[in-house]
Write a protein that holds these residues in place. Structure first.
Motif, mmCIF file in Angstrom:
data_model
loop_
_atom_site.group_PDB
_atom_site.id
_atom_site.type_symbol
_atom_site.label_atom_id
_atom_site.label_comp_id
_atom_site.label_asym_id
_atom_site.label_seq_id
_atom_site.Cartn_x
_atom_site.Cartn_y
_atom_site.Cartn_z
ATOM 1 N N ASN A 111 0.865 -1.172 0.000
ATOM 2 C CA ASN A 111 0.000 0.000 0.000
ATOM 3 C C ASN A 111 0.906 1.227 0.000
ATOM 4 O O ASN A 111 1.975 1.216 0.615
ATOM 5 C CB ASN A 111 -0.860 0.033 1.262
ATOM 6 N N VAL A 112 0.475 2.289 -0.666
ATOM 7 C CA VAL A 112 1.312 3.488 -0.766
ATOM 8 C C VAL A 112 0.494 4.737 -0.474
ATOM 9 O O VAL A 112 -0.612 4.901 -1.005
ATOM 10 C CB VAL A 112 1.954 3.605 -2.166
ATOM 11 N N VAL A 113 1.052 5.616 0.360
ATOM 12 C CA VAL A 113 0.462 6.928 0.607
ATOM 13 C C VAL A 113 1.476 7.987 0.202
ATOM 14 O O VAL A 113 2.636 7.954 0.637
ATOM 15 C CB VAL A 113 0.076 7.114 2.089
ATOM 16 N N THR A 114 1.058 8.897 -0.680
ATOM 17 C CA THR A 114 1.926 9.975 -1.150
ATOM 18 C C THR A 114 1.287 11.313 -0.781
ATOM 19 O O THR A 114 0.390 11.783 -1.478
ATOM 20 C CB THR A 114 2.144 9.900 -2.674
ATOM 21 N N PRO A 115 1.717 11.946 0.306
ATOM 22 C CA PRO A 115 1.110 13.215 0.717
ATOM 23 C C PRO A 115 1.681 14.414 -0.043
ATOM 24 O O PRO A 115 2.838 14.397 -0.468
ATOM 25 C CB PRO A 115 1.488 13.324 2.206
ATOM 26 N N ASP A 116 0.867 15.429 -0.181
ATOM 27 C CA ASP A 116 1.366 16.770 -0.460
ATOM 28 C C ASP A 116 1.758 17.375 0.883
ATOM 29 O O ASP A 116 0.899 17.518 1.774
ATOM 30 C CB ASP A 116 0.269 17.653 -1.085
ATOM 31 N N LEU A 117 3.010 17.713 1.063
ATOM 32 C CA LEU A 117 3.413 18.371 2.289
ATOM 33 C C LEU A 117 2.737 19.737 2.387
ATOM 34 O O LEU A 117 2.252 20.274 1.389
ATOM 35 C CB LEU A 117 4.930 18.524 2.344
ATOM 36 N N ARG A 118 2.734 20.314 3.565
ATOM 37 C CA ARG A 118 2.130 21.641 3.738
ATOM 38 C C ARG A 118 2.751 22.643 2.760
ATOM 39 O O ARG A 118 3.943 22.572 2.438
ATOM 40 C CB ARG A 118 2.285 22.132 5.177
ATOM 41 N N ALA A 119 1.934 23.543 2.264
ATOM 42 C CA ALA A 119 2.353 24.557 1.294
ATOM 43 C C ALA A 119 2.864 23.939 -0.009
ATOM 44 O O ALA A 119 3.721 24.498 -0.681
ATOM 45 C CB ALA A 119 3.409 25.488 1.886
ATOM 46 N N ALA A 120 2.322 22.771 -0.360
ATOM 47 C CA ALA A 120 2.686 22.116 -1.624
ATOM 48 C C ALA A 120 1.459 21.442 -2.213
ATOM 49 O O ALA A 120 0.591 20.954 -1.479
ATOM 50 C CB ALA A 120 3.789 21.091 -1.401
#
Length: 302
Positions: A111-120
């Motif tokens: 399973n994979v989670v790819t977040p947008d970091l804050r301010a991105a």
């Protein structure tokens, strides 16, 4: 006495103006959501985000401890699994730039989670904090994963600022679900990295400019640039970690990897120098070798 006070006031105003300029240049997101202006001087303009992996996808959101809405993609593997990879993108990028890494994990049943970091990307936020607050956000994503799968076995894998964020995260108290980490070309500290680039790009000295930046960044973002210091966090790391760096990296010195490795308190740790690789370029040099090395390390703990 009045003249001295007036002079000090002028110097303080100049110092604030200088610090404010560089904080906005390096950390402030554009009004249109674009990365900070500094990205133009270091990012390869020809580099585009890879396509999304051809796997089932969900959009995840959470709210940070300071009230920002954060966004991530969750990709499901073809077969149900308790293996989870949390992939963290670099400075001036967004979650789409982790899609090619995600593909490799998904093909191996993670399973994979790819977040947008804050301010991105689609995540809220006005300022990047170079891993200081981003690392707390990663802890929130870890908790989100565990809420979905209490039996999750989680690894963290970050590149550039994402690697710094991973290292800062591993210095925190983490659930036992987090099993290992991979840092690829992370920096010892944002302060040191910015000092190096200040000299390279502007030909300017560390003092007094970085002192001004440190003060103003705390005022504007809530944390100082000097707070983004993985070199201090890695000594608290309690999980295995793989350190990767290219020996042709001109943005973050290859020597930083050795210093981070030596400072790391990880119970098991390895370092790998990728010959000829520039910044964030280790995977591109030879993707098959890169992922063979990564999974050889991770498979020992998952």
């Amino acid at each position: 006495m009045k003249k001295i006070f007036a002079l000090l006031t002028v110097l303080m105003l100049i110092g604030f103006a200088v610090g404010d300029y560089f904080v906005d240049y390096a950390l402030k997101r554009g009004d249109d959501g674009s990365p900070p202006a500094a990205c133009a001087s270091i990012a390869d303009p020809s580099l585009t985000a890879p396509p999304a992996p051809n796997f089932e996808r969900e959009l995840w959101t959470l709210t940070s401890d300071d009230g920002l809405k954060l966004v991530a993609d969750y990709f499901k593997p073809s077969t149900a699994s308790h293996k989870w990879a949390l992939l963290i993108h670099g400075y001036g990028r967004d979650r789409k730039f982790a899609y090619d890494y995600a593909e490799a994990y998904l093909e191996r049943g993670w399973n994979v989670v790819t977040p947008d970091l804050r301010a991105a990307g689609e995540s809220e936020g006005k300022y990047i904090t170079m891993c200081a607050r981003e690392s707390a956000d990663v802890v929130d994503w870890i908790e989100k994963i565990i809420g979905v799968d209490p039996s999750a076995e989680i690894i963290l894998h970050g590149v550039s600022m994402g690697a710094a964020t991973v290292m800062m995260t591993t210095g925190k108290e983490l659930p036992s679900n987090v099993k290992a980490a991979v840092e690829d070309c992370g920096y010892t500290s944002a302060y040191e990295m910015f000092t190096d680039q200040l000299k390279v790009i502007f030909g300017l000295p560390e003092f007094p400019i970085m002192s001004c930046v440190d003060v103003v960044s705390r005022i504007e973002t809530g944390v100082a640039v000097s707070d983004a210091a993985p070199i201090k966090a890695v000594g608290l790391t309690k999980i295995p970690m793989l350190f990767i760096h290219g020996d042709a990296d001109r943005l973050i010195a290859h020597s930083m990897m050795g210093r981070l490795f030596d400072a790391s308190g990880a119970p098991i740790k390895e370092q790998w120098t990728v010959s000829g690789a520039g910044h964030a370029d280790a995977k591109r040099i030879n993707p098959a070798v890169y992922f063979d090395r990564v999974f050889e390390f991770l498979d020992r703990f998952i």
